[in-house]
Design an enzyme around this catalytic site. Sequence first.
Site, PDB file in Angstrom:
ATOM      1  N   LYS A  61       0.788  -1.209  -0.054  1.00  0.00           N
ATOM      2  CA  LYS A  61      -0.066  -0.109  -0.032  1.00  0.00           C
ATOM      3  C   LYS A  61       0.909   1.076  -0.114  1.00  0.00           C
ATOM      4  O   LYS A  61       2.219   1.266   0.251  1.00  0.00           O
ATOM      5  CB  LYS A  61      -1.023  -0.015   1.425  1.00  0.00           C
ATOM      6  CG  LYS A  61      -1.966  -1.188   1.047  1.00  0.00           C
ATOM      7  CD  LYS A  61      -2.953  -1.197   2.219  1.00  0.00           C
ATOM      8  CE  LYS A  61      -3.907  -2.164   2.063  1.00  0.00           C
ATOM      9  NZ  LYS A  61      -5.025  -2.094   3.140  1.00  0.00           N
ATOM     10  N   TYR A 108     -12.700  -1.409  -3.508  1.00  0.00           N
ATOM     11  CA  TYR A 108     -13.208  -1.352  -2.169  1.00  0.00           C
ATOM     12  C   TYR A 108     -14.633  -1.351  -1.952  1.00  0.00           C
ATOM     13  O   TYR A 108     -15.151  -1.086  -0.861  1.00  0.00           O
ATOM     14  CB  TYR A 108     -12.687  -0.437  -1.130  1.00  0.00           C
ATOM     15  CG  TYR A 108     -10.914  -0.930  -1.159  1.00  0.00           C
ATOM     16  CD1 TYR A 108     -10.849  -1.918  -0.042  1.00  0.00           C
ATOM     17  CD2 TYR A 108      -9.945  -0.191  -1.383  1.00  0.00           C
ATOM     18  CE1 TYR A 108      -9.592  -2.347   0.315  1.00  0.00           C
ATOM     19  CE2 TYR A 108      -8.766  -0.648  -1.129  1.00  0.00           C
ATOM     20  CZ  TYR A 108      -8.597  -1.855  -0.361  1.00  0.00           C
ATOM     21  OH  TYR A 108      -7.015  -2.061  -0.186  1.00  0.00           O
ATOM     22  N   PHE A 125     -15.367   3.999   7.516  1.00  0.00           N
ATOM     23  CA  PHE A 125     -13.941   4.503   6.928  1.00  0.00           C
ATOM     24  C   PHE A 125     -13.631   4.388   5.524  1.00  0.00           C
ATOM     25  O   PHE A 125     -12.562   4.270   5.129  1.00  0.00           O
ATOM     26  CB  PHE A 125     -12.894   3.283   7.537  1.00  0.00           C
ATOM     27  CG  PHE A 125     -13.100   2.042   7.396  1.00  0.00           C
ATOM     28  CD1 PHE A 125     -12.714   1.207   6.115  1.00  0.00           C
ATOM     29  CD2 PHE A 125     -13.772   1.186   8.482  1.00  0.00           C
ATOM     30  CE1 PHE A 125     -12.888  -0.009   5.857  1.00  0.00           C
ATOM     31  CE2 PHE A 125     -13.984  -0.039   8.147  1.00  0.00           C
ATOM     32  CZ  PHE A 125     -13.580  -0.666   6.915  1.00  0.00           C
ATOM     33  N   THR A 156      -5.263  -7.085  10.737  1.00  0.00           N
ATOM     34  CA  THR A 156      -5.418  -5.884   9.991  1.00  0.00           C
ATOM     35  C   THR A 156      -4.905  -4.811  10.907  1.00  0.00           C
ATOM     36  O   THR A 156      -4.278  -3.847  10.246  1.00  0.00           O
ATOM     37  CB  THR A 156      -7.158  -5.695  10.019  1.00  0.00           C
ATOM     38  OG1 THR A 156      -7.618  -6.625   9.027  1.00  0.00           O
ATOM     39  CG2 THR A 156      -7.436  -4.465   9.307  1.00  0.00           C
ATOM     40  N   ARG A 212       2.807  -6.825   8.913  1.00  0.00           N
ATOM     41  CA  ARG A 212       2.170  -5.600   9.508  1.00  0.00           C
ATOM     42  C   ARG A 212       2.578  -5.169  10.691  1.00  0.00           C
ATOM     43  O   ARG A 212       2.886  -3.899  10.953  1.00  0.00           O
ATOM     44  CB  ARG A 212       0.659  -5.693   9.547  1.00  0.00           C
ATOM     45  CG  ARG A 212      -0.278  -5.810   8.024  1.00  0.00           C
ATOM     46  CD  ARG A 212      -1.717  -5.964   8.434  1.00  0.00           C
ATOM     47  NE  ARG A 212      -2.349  -5.878   6.990  1.00  0.00           N
ATOM     48  CZ  ARG A 212      -3.435  -6.547   6.996  1.00  0.00           C
ATOM     49  NH1 ARG A 212      -3.925  -7.438   7.443  1.00  0.00           N
ATOM     50  NH2 ARG A 212      -4.127  -6.284   5.901  1.00  0.00           N
ATOM     51  N   ASN A 259      -2.016  -0.031   6.799  1.00  0.00           N
ATOM     52  CA  ASN A 259      -1.428  -1.017   7.288  1.00  0.00           C
ATOM     53  C   ASN A 259      -0.724  -1.996   6.304  1.00  0.00           C
ATOM     54  O   ASN A 259      -0.389  -3.096   6.340  1.00  0.00           O
ATOM     55  CB  ASN A 259      -2.606  -1.938   7.796  1.00  0.00           C
ATOM     56  CG  ASN A 259      -3.570  -2.471   6.750  1.00  0.00           C
ATOM     57  OD1 ASN A 259      -3.498  -2.052   5.584  1.00  0.00           O
ATOM     58  ND2 ASN A 259      -4.748  -3.225   7.197  1.00  0.00           N
ATOM     59  N   HIS A 291      -2.106  -5.497   1.556  1.00  0.00           N
ATOM     60  CA  HIS A 291      -3.604  -6.095   1.428  1.00  0.00           C
ATOM     61  C   HIS A 291      -3.385  -7.818   1.193  1.00  0.00           C
ATOM     62  O   HIS A 291      -2.333  -7.952   0.493  1.00  0.00           O
ATOM     63  CB  HIS A 291      -4.380  -5.573   0.329  1.00  0.00           C
ATOM     64  CG  HIS A 291      -5.443  -6.200  -0.200  1.00  0.00           C
ATOM     65  ND1 HIS A 291      -6.616  -6.233   0.705  1.00  0.00           N
ATOM     66  CD2 HIS A 291      -5.410  -7.305  -1.031  1.00  0.00           C
ATOM     67  CE1 HIS A 291      -7.634  -7.024   0.034  1.00  0.00           C
ATOM     68  NE2 HIS A 291      -6.985  -7.645  -1.035  1.00  0.00           N
ATOM     69  N   GLU A 330      -9.851  -9.917  -7.373  1.00  0.00           N
ATOM     70  CA  GLU A 330      -9.214  -9.058  -7.129  1.00  0.00           C
ATOM     71  C   GLU A 330      -7.777  -8.925  -8.283  1.00  0.00           C
ATOM     72  O   GLU A 330      -7.556  -7.890  -8.776  1.00  0.00           O
ATOM     73  CB  GLU A 330      -8.634  -8.953  -5.684  1.00  0.00           C
ATOM     74  CG  GLU A 330      -9.561  -8.547  -4.819  1.00  0.00           C
ATOM     75  CD  GLU A 330      -9.232  -9.030  -3.263  1.00  0.00           C
ATOM     76  OE1 GLU A 330      -9.969  -8.754  -2.454  1.00  0.00           O
ATOM     77  OE2 GLU A 330      -8.070  -9.366  -3.044  1.00  0.00           O
TER      78      GLU A 330
HETATM   79  P1  CMP Z   1      -7.463  -4.750   4.182  1.00  0.00           P
HETATM   80  O1  CMP Z   1      -7.985  -5.810   4.885  1.00  0.00           O
HETATM   81  O2  CMP Z   1      -6.352  -4.804   3.183  1.00  0.00           O
HETATM   82  O3  CMP Z   1      -8.881  -4.071   3.154  1.00  0.00           O
HETATM   83  C1  CMP Z   1      -9.849  -3.483   3.823  1.00  0.00           C
HETATM   84  C2  CMP Z   1      -8.964  -2.315   4.506  1.00  0.00           C
HETATM   85  O4  CMP Z   1      -9.927  -1.216   5.166  1.00  0.00           O
HETATM   86  C3  CMP Z   1      -8.132  -2.684   5.540  1.00  0.00           C
HETATM   87  O5  CMP Z   1      -7.212  -3.507   4.931  1.00  0.00           O
HETATM   88  C4  CMP Z   1      -7.591  -1.395   6.186  1.00  0.00           C
HETATM   89  O6  CMP Z   1      -6.851  -0.711   5.629  1.00  0.00           O
HETATM   90  C5  CMP Z   1      -9.070  -0.535   5.932  1.00  0.00           C
HETATM   91  N1  CMP Z   1      -9.537  -0.690   7.261  1.00  0.00           N
HETATM   92  C6  CMP Z   1     -10.226  -1.593   8.119  1.00  0.00           C
HETATM   93  N2  CMP Z   1     -10.808  -1.054   9.264  1.00  0.00           N
HETATM   94  C7  CMP Z   1     -10.430   0.198   9.364  1.00  0.00           C
HETATM   95  C8  CMP Z   1     -10.747   1.269  10.188  1.00  0.00           C
HETATM   96  N3  CMP Z   1     -11.379   1.005  11.219  1.00  0.00           N
HETATM   97  N4  CMP Z   1     -10.443   2.393   9.866  1.00  0.00           N
HETATM   98  C9  CMP Z   1      -9.909   2.740   8.639  1.00  0.00           C
HETATM   99  N5  CMP Z   1      -9.582   1.851   7.789  1.00  0.00           N
HETATM  100  C10 CMP Z   1      -9.828   0.589   8.078  1.00  0.00           C
END
Ligand code: CMP
Length: 140
Positions: free
Chosen positions: A10, A50, A58, A92, A103, A113, A116, A127
Amino acid sequence: MGNRTFTMIKPDAVKAGHIGAILEKINAAGFRIVAMKLTKLSQETAGAFYAVHRERPFYQELVDFMSSGPIVSAILEKENAVADFRTLIGATNPAEAAPNTIRALYATSVGENAVHGSDSDENATIESNFHFAACDVYGA
Ligand code: CMP
């Protein structure tokens, strides 16, 4: 058991110069890279990727972040790829990620984070197809 997953390094991790270190971890864990590119998502493409999170609070933050700079997207091959890659990247929320996961090492927050990883074989296919044409995939 599927043998491919989809990943993105990312914008936070690309900006911080962690592409090489993350690819090292991916290779060391036994994944073979079958497609890869440095690219940049627009607001529209990030929003479409997404779309499943459209109703989440978010969502806009996620779309803004994912279109904020270059990413590396890749398709990875290994037996049990989806589950093994999610183990390699960790939870996550980096505060909950197991030690030495990608991570834990490189993510700075739940939103930013670092990487992905697809959450199912079905989503890995969706994807991968979103980011790559069949002719971009080695061995396809
Ligand atoms: P990923 O699992 O790659 O795909 C969904 C993304 O949403 C996740 O990574 C985070 O980057 C983002 N995400 C999930 N929860 C939150 C949150 N509470 N606040 C901001 N971003 C989030």
